[in-house]
Motif scaffolding. Structure first.
Motif, PDB file in Angstrom:
ATOM      1  N   HIS A 137       0.805  -1.229   0.000  1.00 24.99           N
ATOM      2  CA  HIS A 137       0.000   0.000   0.000  1.00 24.99           C
ATOM      3  C   HIS A 137       0.834   1.273   0.000  1.00 24.99           C
ATOM      4  O   HIS A 137       1.663   1.476   0.877  1.00 24.99           O
ATOM      5  CB  HIS A 137      -0.921   0.048   1.217  1.00 24.99           C
TER       6      HIS A 137
ATOM      7  N   TRP B 155     -13.237   2.894   2.619  1.00 25.20           N
ATOM      8  CA  TRP B 155     -12.209   3.479   3.470  1.00 25.20           C
ATOM      9  C   TRP B 155     -12.864   3.631   4.833  1.00 25.20           C
ATOM     10  O   TRP B 155     -13.956   3.092   5.066  1.00 25.20           O
ATOM     11  CB  TRP B 155     -11.733   4.833   2.888  1.00 25.20           C
TER      12      TRP B 155
ATOM     13  N   ASP C 222       2.143   1.889   3.639  1.00 25.68           N
ATOM     14  CA  ASP C 222       1.365   3.124   3.812  1.00 25.68           C
ATOM     15  C   ASP C 222       2.238   4.361   3.561  1.00 25.68           C
ATOM     16  O   ASP C 222       1.929   5.458   4.038  1.00 25.68           O
ATOM     17  CB  ASP C 222       0.724   3.201   5.210  1.00 25.68           C
TER      18      ASP C 222
ATOM     19  N   HIS D  54      -2.580  -3.479   4.370  1.00 23.29           N
ATOM     20  CA  HIS D  54      -1.791  -2.614   5.266  1.00 23.29           C
ATOM     21  C   HIS D  54      -2.441  -2.541   6.640  1.00 23.29           C
ATOM     22  O   HIS D  54      -3.099  -1.572   6.987  1.00 23.29           O
ATOM     23  CB  HIS D  54      -1.547  -1.237   4.646  1.00 23.29           C
TER      24      HIS D  54
ATOM     25  N   GLU E  89      -8.884   2.625  -2.930  1.00 21.58           N
ATOM     26  CA  GLU E  89      -9.096   2.570  -1.472  1.00 21.58           C
ATOM     27  C   GLU E  89     -10.472   3.175  -1.190  1.00 21.58           C
ATOM     28  O   GLU E  89     -10.627   4.384  -1.048  1.00 21.58           O
ATOM     29  CB  GLU E  89      -7.983   3.337  -0.748  1.00 21.58           C
TER      30      GLU E  89
ATOM     31  N   HIS F 220      -9.523  -1.646   5.604  1.00 22.12           N
ATOM     32  CA  HIS F 220     -10.321  -0.599   6.271  1.00 22.12           C
ATOM     33  C   HIS F 220     -11.709  -1.069   6.668  1.00 22.12           C
ATOM     34  O   HIS F 220     -12.519  -0.265   7.134  1.00 22.12           O
ATOM     35  CB  HIS F 220     -10.424   0.645   5.387  1.00 22.12           C
TER      36      HIS F 220
ATOM     37  N   ARG G 157      -7.889  -0.396  13.349  1.00 23.23           N
ATOM     38  CA  ARG G 157      -7.365  -0.760  12.023  1.00 23.23           C
ATOM     39  C   ARG G 157      -6.565  -2.066  12.024  1.00 23.23           C
ATOM     40  O   ARG G 157      -6.209  -2.582  10.979  1.00 23.23           O
ATOM     41  CB  ARG G 157      -6.494   0.383  11.483  1.00 23.23           C
TER      42      ARG G 157
HETATM   43 ZN   LIG Z   1      -5.338   2.950   4.170  1.00 15.88          ZN
END
Ligand SMILES: [Zn+2]
Length: 362
Positions: free
Chosen positions: A13, A171, A311, A238, A144, A217, A249
């Protein structure tokens, strides 16, 4: 082509397209020139052995507060706004999200066109493997959040033909398909309802086309809805370990078990707030904290089901890593920790290639 890198890293990601597209985020930098802004550009990718990654297209909310320059204030503001579904900035509507998605996908295709063969948008596992071998930067077009896709899924068919190969239904803010996880710490990922009926149709369509579904997410109920429906390996591109950093998360042990059973994988997120026990957005987080998550993931999933999902360009990462050029420091620390060449290759890219081959069926 550049000299072949013995251990190319493929990454689950990045938000580089976002950083390049919105000058207020990336300072107007380009992909081809070395910058001290953000985390990824081609020179820094080359220097750090980054062979490519999932390049996220993301439609930001139209009305957001200006981000304060003070990082502590910015983090507080983000937590206040994003810690609760009710105070999240609004989800963009279909027309606006489609405009942004088309513009950001076009940015990626222009980078490919201008790269004189140094960058390729890959659509099959063979293309990805070839790029990693010959040193071409391999980009996967990833959305995303599916805000740019209509519930009839017409846009999914079209974006798939254009090259879309990975999609997170949501997301952290809710949309027509699912509810995402607001950023809460400490908190369980069980924050709300799961997939909508349209979300379930989206999962079936992604399975049919061979588009990877990213769970990163989704809230916990959404995760289990996908786990029940999907015939593809379960992948969180991620996310980290909830037992080590209890943020919404991250993944619980039960979720990790499901990823393992499906022969999927998890990409280690470098975001310090998802690595640290205290959840603080503090760049002075040692690489050792990253290694703890890798160890835990490998112990629970096996060495064949863990990779990286930095990320980069979307999060605060440990100062010791800094940016894409700092990746060799992570590899060196893993080597020191006892991961041998075969294990490092799996973590660096082989696991991604394997899971994508199974998911894309091409
Ligand atoms: Zn993200």
């Amino acid at each position: 082509m550049t000299a072949t890198n013995p251990l190319p890293i493929f990454d689950g990601h990045n938000d580089t397209l976002l950083s390049l597209h919105f000058a207020e985020r990336g300072g107007g930098r380009t992909f081809f020139e070395r910058s001290d802004q953000g985390h990824i550009d081609l020179p820094r990718a080359r220097e750090g052995g980054l062979g490519g990654g999932f390049c996220a297209v993301f439609a930001p909310s139209e009305k957001t507060e200006p981000v304060p320059a003070d990082p502590d204030k910015a983090a507080q503001q983000a937590l206040a706004a994003f810690g609760d579904e009710r105070t999240m900035p609004p989800t963009p509507d279909l027309a606006s999200a489609q405009r942004t998605a088309i513009a950001m996908a076009a940015d990626l295709f222009r980078i490919e066109a201008q790269s004189a063969g140094q960058v390729k948008v890959v659509r099959t596992a063979d293309e990805l493997a070839r790029c990693l071998e010959d040193g071409t930067f391999a980009a996967i077009l990833h959305f995303e959040g599916a805000e740019a896709i209509d519930p009839e899924l017409d846009a999914l068919e079209v974006f798939y033909r254009a090259g879309l190969r990975s999609l997170g239904p949501v997301w952290s803010r809710p949309n027509a398909f699912a509810h995402g996880v607001p950023f809460k710490f400490p908190h369980s990922p069980d924050t709300g309802p799961g997939l909508t009926d349209a979300g379930k149709e989206l999962v079936r369509a992604c399975n049919r086309l061979g588009v990877m579904i990213d769970l990163s997410h989704l809230n916990e109920r959404g995760f289990w809805d996908v786990a029940e429906l999907s015939d593809a390996p379960l992948v969180a591109t991620h996310s980290n370990v909830h037992a080590l950093s209890p943020v919404t998360r991250n993944l619980t042990d039960e979720q990790l078990d499901a990823v393992k059973q499906s022969d999927g994988m998890v990409g280690l997120n470098f975001a310090v707030g998802f690595l640290r026990e205290d959840g603080k957005n503090d760049a002075d987080t040692p690489i050792a904290t990253m290694i703890r998550h890798v160890d835990y993931l490998v112990e629970h999933l096996g060495i064949d089901r863990v990779g990286f999902g930095s990320d980069f360009d979307g999060a605060t990462v440990p100062r010791e890593i800094g940016d894409a050029a700092g990746l060799p420091r992570l590899v060196a620390a893993l080597r020191e920790r006892g991961y041998d060449d075969a294990a490092l290759k799996k973590l660096a890219h082989e696991n991604w290639v394997r899971v994508l081959r199974k998911t894309w069926r091409a």
